[in-house]
Design a protein around this motif. Structure first.
Motif, PDB file in Angstrom:
ATOM      1  N   CYS A 104       0.833  -1.213   0.000  1.00 17.71           N
ATOM      2  CA  CYS A 104       0.000   0.000   0.000  1.00 17.71           C
ATOM      3  C   CYS A 104       0.867   1.262   0.000  1.00 17.71           C
ATOM      4  CB  CYS A 104      -0.912   0.012   1.224  1.00 17.71           C
ATOM      5  SG  CYS A 104      -2.191  -1.234   1.192  1.00 17.71           S
ATOM      6  N   ASP A 105       1.961   1.225   0.754  1.00 16.43           N
ATOM      7  CA  ASP A 105       2.829   2.396   0.835  1.00 16.43           C
ATOM      8  C   ASP A 105       3.505   2.699  -0.503  1.00 16.43           C
ATOM      9  OD1 ASP A 105       2.116   2.670   3.461  1.00 16.43           O
ATOM     10  OD2 ASP A 105       3.871   1.592   4.241  1.00 16.43           O
ATOM     11  N   LEU A 106       3.688   1.684  -1.329  1.00 14.93           N
ATOM     12  CA  LEU A 106       4.333   1.887  -2.628  1.00 14.93           C
ATOM     13  C   LEU A 106       3.458   2.680  -3.600  1.00 14.93           C
ATOM     14  CD1 LEU A 106       5.853  -1.658  -3.280  1.00 14.93           C
ATOM     15  CD2 LEU A 106       7.102   0.411  -2.677  1.00 14.93           C
ATOM     16  N   ALA A 117       1.521  -0.746 -12.581  1.00 13.51           N
ATOM     17  CA  ALA A 117       2.837  -1.128 -13.116  1.00 13.51           C
ATOM     18  C   ALA A 117       3.816  -1.433 -11.982  1.00 13.51           C
ATOM     19  CB  ALA A 117       3.380  -0.017 -13.998  1.00 13.51           C
ATOM     20  N   ILE A 118       3.789  -0.615 -10.945  1.00 11.23           N
ATOM     21  CA  ILE A 118       4.672  -0.847  -9.794  1.00 11.23           C
ATOM     22  C   ILE A 118       4.345  -2.180  -9.131  1.00 11.23           C
ATOM     23  CG2 ILE A 118       5.211  -0.049  -7.457  1.00 11.23           C
ATOM     24  CD1 ILE A 118       4.847   2.821  -8.541  1.00 11.23           C
ATOM     25  N   LYS A 125       4.016 -11.041  -1.860  1.00 13.91           N
ATOM     26  CA  LYS A 125       2.778 -11.822  -1.806  1.00 13.91           C
ATOM     27  C   LYS A 125       1.533 -10.940  -1.874  1.00 13.91           C
ATOM     28  CE  LYS A 125       0.333 -15.064   1.165  1.00 13.91           C
ATOM     29  NZ  LYS A 125       0.303 -15.737   2.462  1.00 13.91           N
ATOM     30  N   SER A 126       1.594  -9.737  -1.317  1.00 12.34           N
ATOM     31  CA  SER A 126       0.414  -8.869  -1.250  1.00 12.34           C
ATOM     32  C   SER A 126       0.195  -8.041  -2.516  1.00 12.34           C
ATOM     33  CB  SER A 126       0.528  -7.930  -0.058  1.00 12.34           C
ATOM     34  OG  SER A 126       1.633  -7.067  -0.228  1.00 12.34           O
ATOM     35  N   ALA A 127       1.175  -7.956  -3.409  1.00 19.21           N
ATOM     36  CA  ALA A 127       1.078  -7.092  -4.592  1.00 19.21           C
ATOM     37  C   ALA A 127      -0.107  -7.455  -5.505  1.00 19.21           C
ATOM     38  CB  ALA A 127       2.387  -7.110  -5.371  1.00 19.21           C
ATOM     39  N   PRO A 128      -0.325  -8.744  -5.837  1.00 16.86           N
ATOM     40  CA  PRO A 128      -1.477  -9.061  -6.695  1.00 16.86           C
ATOM     41  C   PRO A 128      -2.823  -8.745  -6.036  1.00 16.86           C
ATOM     42  CG  PRO A 128      -0.005 -10.961  -6.535  1.00 16.86           C
ATOM     43  CD  PRO A 128       0.495  -9.929  -5.586  1.00 16.86           C
ATOM     44  N   VAL A 133      -7.714  -5.031  -6.115  1.00 19.37           N
ATOM     45  CA  VAL A 133      -8.655  -4.094  -5.495  1.00 19.37           C
ATOM     46  C   VAL A 133      -8.583  -2.730  -6.194  1.00 19.37           C
ATOM     47  CG1 VAL A 133      -9.344  -2.991  -3.347  1.00 19.37           C
ATOM     48  CG2 VAL A 133      -8.543  -5.332  -3.321  1.00 19.37           C
ATOM     49  N   ILE A 134      -7.387  -2.314  -6.601  1.00 22.51           N
ATOM     50  CA  ILE A 134      -7.256  -1.043  -7.339  1.00 22.51           C
ATOM     51  C   ILE A 134      -7.991  -1.128  -8.675  1.00 22.51           C
ATOM     52  CG2 ILE A 134      -5.623   0.469  -8.534  1.00 22.51           C
ATOM     53  CD1 ILE A 134      -3.666  -0.046  -6.234  1.00 22.51           C
TER      54      ILE A 134
END
Length: 194
Positions: A104-106, A117-118, A125-128, A133-134
């Motif tokens: 989230c901070d990214l 893209a980031i 693990k949490s990126a996908p 959700v975005i």
């Protein structure tokens, strides 16, 4: 003797029926007379009656139109506020809030395309999960509120605690220690840049 009594009773029974029929014939004859009078007056002045019906209909319409215009004025006065943000949430995710907050901070405050893209290039693990959700918030903005997709940015993104499952972890000498399996909720708000 019994025959004469029966005849007398039959005569009494028949007489009221006869009286009733005379009353009904009188009422029907008066109704017929009244309808003949009405028909005669209608034949004499049929145009006048039709015009009065039309005039009455116009008056009714004129009475209804001010009410309708008042309702239309009320509808025009009450306008829906313009929606400037779209939201999406994912509840009871099987990942700790601490791990989600890293992703989230990214992306906080970044354009949505840049944020995706980031997250695509992040090996966490949490990126996908955050990317999903975005994308959901972007779809809500475009389809529900007619926002432009190229102007959207991540206005706020937040991860919070959800269910905490308590388990036990076996330890030395037959003892056990507590173990808490944390779940999280993720909330995303997307806005349109001006």
């Amino acid at each position: 003797m019994a025959d004469t009594e029966n005849k007398v009773v039959e005569a009494e029974v028949k007489e009221p029926k006869a009286k009733k029929t005379t009353k009904s014939t009188k009422t029907t004859s008066t109704k017929k007379a009244a309808t003949k009078k009405v028909e005669a007056t209608e034949e004499k002045t049929p145009k006048a009656k039709k015009t009065t019906k039309k005039a009455a209909a116009k008056e009714v319409v004129e009475e209804k139109t001010p009410k309708a215009s008042k309702k239309a004025a009320k509808v025009e006065e009450v306008k829906k506020p313009v929606v400037t943000e779209a939201k999406a949430k994912a509840l009871t995710l099987k990942i700790t809030p601490r791990k989600i907050r890293l992703s989230c901070d990214l992306v906080r405050g970044k354009d949505c395309d840049e944020a995706l893209a980031i997250l695509f290039n992040t090996r966490h693990k949490s990126a996908p999960i955050v990317a999903k959700v975005i994308k959901s918030a972007m779809a809500n903005a475009v389809n529900n509120f007619n926002m432009r997709e190229d102007r959207l940015y991540v206005a706020s993104i937040m991860a919070s605690d959800s269910v905490k499952m308590k388990r036990y972890l076996p330890r030395a000498k037959g003892s056990a220690s507590g173990l808490v399996k944390r779940y999280s909720n993720l909330y995303v708000v997307v806005k349109e840049r001006m």
